[in-house]
Write an enzyme that holds these catalytic residues in place. Sequence first.
Site, PDB file in Angstrom:
ATOM      1  N   GLU A 142      53.928 -11.048 -43.113  1.00 21.54           N
ATOM      2  CA  GLU A 142      52.959 -10.725 -44.154  1.00 21.54           C
ATOM      3  C   GLU A 142      52.244  -9.467 -43.713  1.00 21.54           C
ATOM      4  O   GLU A 142      51.845  -9.337 -42.570  1.00 21.54           O
ATOM      5  CB  GLU A 142      51.973 -11.881 -44.328  1.00 21.54           C
ATOM      6  CG  GLU A 142      52.710 -13.146 -44.700  1.00 21.54           C
ATOM      7  CD  GLU A 142      51.901 -14.075 -45.561  1.00 21.54           C
ATOM      8  OE1 GLU A 142      51.076 -13.605 -46.337  1.00 21.54           O
ATOM      9  OE2 GLU A 142      52.121 -15.294 -45.431  1.00 21.54           O
ATOM     10  N   ALA A 153      40.145 -10.283 -47.978  1.00 18.43           N
ATOM     11  CA  ALA A 153      40.157 -10.555 -49.414  1.00 18.43           C
ATOM     12  C   ALA A 153      38.902 -11.325 -49.789  1.00 18.43           C
ATOM     13  O   ALA A 153      38.496 -12.230 -49.069  1.00 18.43           O
ATOM     14  CB  ALA A 153      41.391 -11.368 -49.768  1.00 18.43           C
ATOM     15  N   ALA A 154      38.304 -10.942 -50.879  1.00 13.16           N
ATOM     16  CA  ALA A 154      37.160 -11.701 -51.369  1.00 13.16           C
ATOM     17  C   ALA A 154      37.674 -13.070 -51.783  1.00 13.16           C
ATOM     18  O   ALA A 154      38.738 -13.184 -52.381  1.00 13.16           O
ATOM     19  CB  ALA A 154      36.538 -11.008 -52.557  1.00 13.16           C
ATOM     20  N   PHE A 155      36.934 -14.076 -51.422  1.00 11.57           N
ATOM     21  CA  PHE A 155      37.409 -15.407 -51.764  1.00 11.57           C
ATOM     22  C   PHE A 155      37.104 -15.725 -53.224  1.00 11.57           C
ATOM     23  O   PHE A 155      36.233 -15.130 -53.833  1.00 11.57           O
ATOM     24  CB  PHE A 155      36.786 -16.445 -50.845  1.00 11.57           C
ATOM     25  CG  PHE A 155      35.287 -16.502 -50.968  1.00 11.57           C
ATOM     26  CD1 PHE A 155      34.706 -17.326 -51.909  1.00 11.57           C
ATOM     27  CD2 PHE A 155      34.483 -15.718 -50.162  1.00 11.57           C
ATOM     28  CE1 PHE A 155      33.338 -17.366 -52.034  1.00 11.57           C
ATOM     29  CE2 PHE A 155      33.113 -15.757 -50.296  1.00 11.57           C
ATOM     30  CZ  PHE A 155      32.533 -16.581 -51.236  1.00 11.57           C
ATOM     31  N   LEU A 156      37.846 -16.682 -53.727  1.00  5.57           N
ATOM     32  CA  LEU A 156      37.586 -17.180 -55.077  1.00  5.57           C
ATOM     33  C   LEU A 156      36.542 -18.287 -54.967  1.00  5.57           C
ATOM     34  O   LEU A 156      36.297 -18.789 -53.881  1.00  5.57           O
ATOM     35  CB  LEU A 156      38.885 -17.713 -55.673  1.00  5.57           C
ATOM     36  CG  LEU A 156      39.909 -16.633 -55.982  1.00  5.57           C
ATOM     37  CD1 LEU A 156      41.236 -17.243 -56.370  1.00  5.57           C
ATOM     38  CD2 LEU A 156      39.399 -15.722 -57.090  1.00  5.57           C
ATOM     39  N   ASP A 177      58.533 -13.391 -52.691  1.00  2.00           N
ATOM     40  CA  ASP A 177      57.954 -14.643 -52.221  1.00  2.00           C
ATOM     41  C   ASP A 177      56.906 -15.171 -53.198  1.00  2.00           C
ATOM     42  O   ASP A 177      55.728 -15.245 -52.878  1.00  2.00           O
ATOM     43  CB  ASP A 177      57.324 -14.389 -50.841  1.00  2.00           C
ATOM     44  CG  ASP A 177      56.873 -15.673 -50.186  1.00  2.00           C
ATOM     45  OD1 ASP A 177      57.550 -16.689 -50.361  1.00  2.00           O
ATOM     46  OD2 ASP A 177      55.836 -15.653 -49.509  1.00  2.00           O
ATOM     47  N   GLU A 223      48.641 -19.863 -59.465  1.00  2.00           N
ATOM     48  CA  GLU A 223      47.489 -20.721 -59.743  1.00  2.00           C
ATOM     49  C   GLU A 223      46.745 -20.281 -60.990  1.00  2.00           C
ATOM     50  O   GLU A 223      46.801 -19.119 -61.385  1.00  2.00           O
ATOM     51  CB  GLU A 223      46.516 -20.696 -58.544  1.00  2.00           C
ATOM     52  CG  GLU A 223      47.077 -21.373 -57.315  1.00  2.00           C
ATOM     53  CD  GLU A 223      46.088 -21.395 -56.156  1.00  2.00           C
ATOM     54  OE1 GLU A 223      44.868 -21.332 -56.391  1.00  2.00           O
ATOM     55  OE2 GLU A 223      46.572 -21.470 -55.008  1.00  2.00           O
ATOM     56  N   ASP A 238      48.266 -14.105 -52.632  1.00  2.00           N
ATOM     57  CA  ASP A 238      49.257 -13.985 -51.561  1.00  2.00           C
ATOM     58  C   ASP A 238      50.329 -12.941 -51.841  1.00  2.00           C
ATOM     59  O   ASP A 238      51.444 -13.270 -52.235  1.00  2.00           O
ATOM     60  CB  ASP A 238      49.942 -15.339 -51.311  1.00  2.00           C
ATOM     61  CG  ASP A 238      48.955 -16.363 -50.816  1.00  2.00           C
ATOM     62  OD1 ASP A 238      47.934 -15.948 -50.224  1.00  2.00           O
ATOM     63  OD2 ASP A 238      49.187 -17.564 -51.018  1.00  2.00           O
TER      64      ASP A 238
END
Length: 527
Positions: free
Chosen positions: A274, A357-360, A426, A431, A446
């Site tokens: 990744e 990354a900003a989280f959800l 991948d 979601e 991702d």
Amino acid sequence: MKMILLRKFRVLILMVFLIACSMHIMIDLLPKLERHGNSGCSCSHTPSEEPQSWGKQGWPNKHTLRILQDFSNEPSSNVSSHSLERIPATGDKTQALRRLEHYGQRGDKKRQFIQDATLAKSIPVKGSRLSALYEHPLYKRSLPPLTNEDTLFNVNTDIRFDPKAAEDQEWNTEGNVDEFSPTGELTADSYPNWLRFHIGINRYELYSRHNPVIDALLKDLVTQRITSVGETVGVVKLTLSLLHIADKPCSLCPCRQTREQETPPDFFYFSDFERHNAEIAAFHLDRILDFRRVPPVAGRLVNMTKEIRDVTRDKKLWRTFFISPANNVCFYGECSYYCSTEHALCGKPDQIEGSLAAFLPDLALAKRKTWRNPWRRSYHKRKKAEWEVDPDYCEEVKQTPPYDSGTRLLDIMDMTVFDFLMGNMDRHHYETFEKFGNETFIIHLDNGRGFGKHSHDEMSILVPLTQCCRVRKSTHLRLQLLAKEEYKLSTLMAESLVRDRLSPILIQPHLKAMDRRLRQVSASYLF
Ligand SMILES: *[C@@H]1O[C@H](CO)[C@@H](O)[C@H](O)[C@H]1NC(C)=O
Ligand SMILES: *[C@@H]1O[C@H](CO)[C@@H](O)[C@H](O)[C@H]1NC(C)=O
Ligand SMILES: *[C@@H]1O[C@H](CO)[C@@H](O)[C@H](O)[C@H]1NC(C)=O
């Protein structure tokens, strides 16, 4: 003696809590009543009819006191930084939520405000192709009016305090004060950027175009202090102070590949590395495509000693730090794949690149539904997936809910375009936010396995498009625009990526590959 004191304390807390609860309900009701009389309000958002969800949730008694402290700080009164000093970092979140709850009605206006601010700040920069693109009529289509059903949070009823996250927070009681500076006036401006990002999420997009909050959030990701470090299967997770409460915290993508390296030809897509630069580039690409379905990602240089080793409470992780023969700081952590000194992550000499990354929103606040991608790969070295052997596979999919109605199939096509441009194979799941049901965009999470090879275009990623022969009209028009010489995807991406701290994010061959792939996308569904 201690026990008795403790018990007394608890009773006290309980009483104060009950009083607070009733006060809260009263305060909540008051503005609603006032509003009923006020017919001149031009706000398109109707107040929520949903019942208060306190009862169901149950208050965490351990944190009640802190909540009450916040509560006694009436939002309209002065919130001095002095009082903040005593409240541990959680105060930031609780307080913000409190304010949201109290100002539920104003919350609607605030939403408006954030959108207004958006308009005000989109002044085109001369000579910038990116600005020109965003000024194009195709990038100006507005959303349908948003009701409470269309926004992720009905700020006056939905937002709850998450006790688990707060417990974590108790480790980090020091500091953080400088980073949150409340002004006397409590406008939307004083909310932390992550909260403003969360409030803006709606049925159609993760964030709006030209949203100034997103740029501010990207800056936060780069500058805020890292307060905790953990690790899960080969991905080191860093957590920033104000961005603490997260189900999927900001992660440090271990950069095991240099920008110039391509994925080795014998690698399966599921064993590919990744790449942190892929995560960053994916965010920018998604924005340029006008999907806005990738949470903001920023690149950051992390000091391995100061910001990882000295911060982690994970003893095992701590023990894997060492100094390499070249005098670089390295660690390999406790992961299932690459755990040995040969596969360690090494700094240069102590700095390492990562993508944050900003989280959800926390899953406790906004549940998400995970869906299998119908065109998922088999993830088996020999077996083939159904779509690979059945040319009429799309017909089947089209008859299966939720692809049989609404826009979900078109969203899959959008995602196909996005993945093909990046070369990302991948994409096994996707979601959505549960609140919006089936009629909502899909979140592109991702993306670290994109941008592996620039010399190869993986045509199998385009199969959904060639099998279904469908694409959103607006997507089609934008793809045509991006193929034009005056806009040109590669140039736009370069301009957008240059703003990242870790620039250059993509080497030229990757940018060129996107132009080439863009032509192939159009060819695939236009025939
Ligand atoms: C807030 O505090 C400042 C200084 O402490 C004071 O000048 C100001 O009047 C206060 N504002 C309110 C609304 O109480
Ligand atoms: C990283 O942090 C360590 C420890 O605080 C410090 O000595 C070192 O100078 C820092 N490195 C850089 C490049 O800032
Ligand atoms: C949403 O999709 C699911 C299929 O996964 C289906 O069972 C459900 O009925 C759909 N809901 C609506 C409201 O169409």
